[in-house]
Design an enzyme around this catalytic site. Sequence first.
Site, mmCIF file in Angstrom:
data_model
loop_
_atom_site.group_PDB
_atom_site.id
_atom_site.type_symbol
_atom_site.label_atom_id
_atom_site.label_comp_id
_atom_site.label_asym_id
_atom_site.label_seq_id
_atom_site.Cartn_x
_atom_site.Cartn_y
_atom_site.Cartn_z
ATOM 1 C CB SER A 164 -0.906 0.000 1.241
ATOM 2 O OG SER A 164 -1.576 1.231 1.393
ATOM 3 C CE1 TYR A 177 -4.550 -2.044 5.247
ATOM 4 C CE2 TYR A 177 -3.960 0.185 4.578
ATOM 5 C CZ TYR A 177 -4.341 -1.102 4.253
ATOM 6 O OH TYR A 177 -4.503 -1.450 2.925
#
Length: 281
Positions: A164, A177
């Site tokens: 990501s 995250y």
Amino acid sequence: MVNLPLNIDFSDKVVVITGAGGVICGTMAYAFAQAGAKVAALDLNGEAVQKLAEECKAEGLVCEGYKANVLDAEALKDVHEAVLRDLGSCDILVNGAGGNNPRATTDNEYQHEAKEGETSFFDLDPDGVDFVFKLNFQGTLLPTQAFAADMVKKQRGCILNISSMNAYIPLTKIPAYSGAKAAVSNFTQWLATHFAGSGIRCNAIAPGFLVTNQNRALLFREDGTPTARSEKILNGTPAHRFVESEELLGATFFLCDDRSASAITGVVLPVDAGFSAYSGV
């Protein structure tokens, strides 16, 4: 049908994709099947991957859906046996399962703005943080343990992890995250080194900002207008738009093709509409 970006024939490949019940990996599963692969679509949401498999089969494509918990090593062994029986041994593994959790998310971007009743950094649930790390990191490690052994036996194969933009630049509110995806990028390099002598390549893509079922409510109000957070994202993206799931397919197909990317292993490729290149000035 998906508009395939590259004319690559995967007809001799068994492709296993975790997280295939979601937008990103569901699109990848359909695309690989359309390119001739025999696809095993795995997700905790068994109904979603069964529906995906039915849609593929209606088009004459080969895809089987399997309910799978990427945090359950024993269950993954059973799924592996089922894939071997139904489709054959794994050639390409896409580790797409992952995500965030509200218990690991703050309500405020900056501590000095925290208000009473909101979840601040000091209120983050340790179990929630632990879950997010497990889902993203162990959710990549355990499927790799389950399916990469097939590749070792054949002395060839490809692993593609989904990292990501958070791995490069952590976003506010989601520390667990961001840290977990950074771990996925690091693990990608570790795997590339570990399997280098076994004929297995391991790379990752780092998607920019997509609109998914998980984040839609954070990005858009009920009337369809962008939220303040959504506007910040778009203002920090030179292309000033979100990435579409199909726009990940070119990088995915390229990195998973043994001819096109035969000497490429251990890289994390951004697909982010320029987000990682922009300093904000």
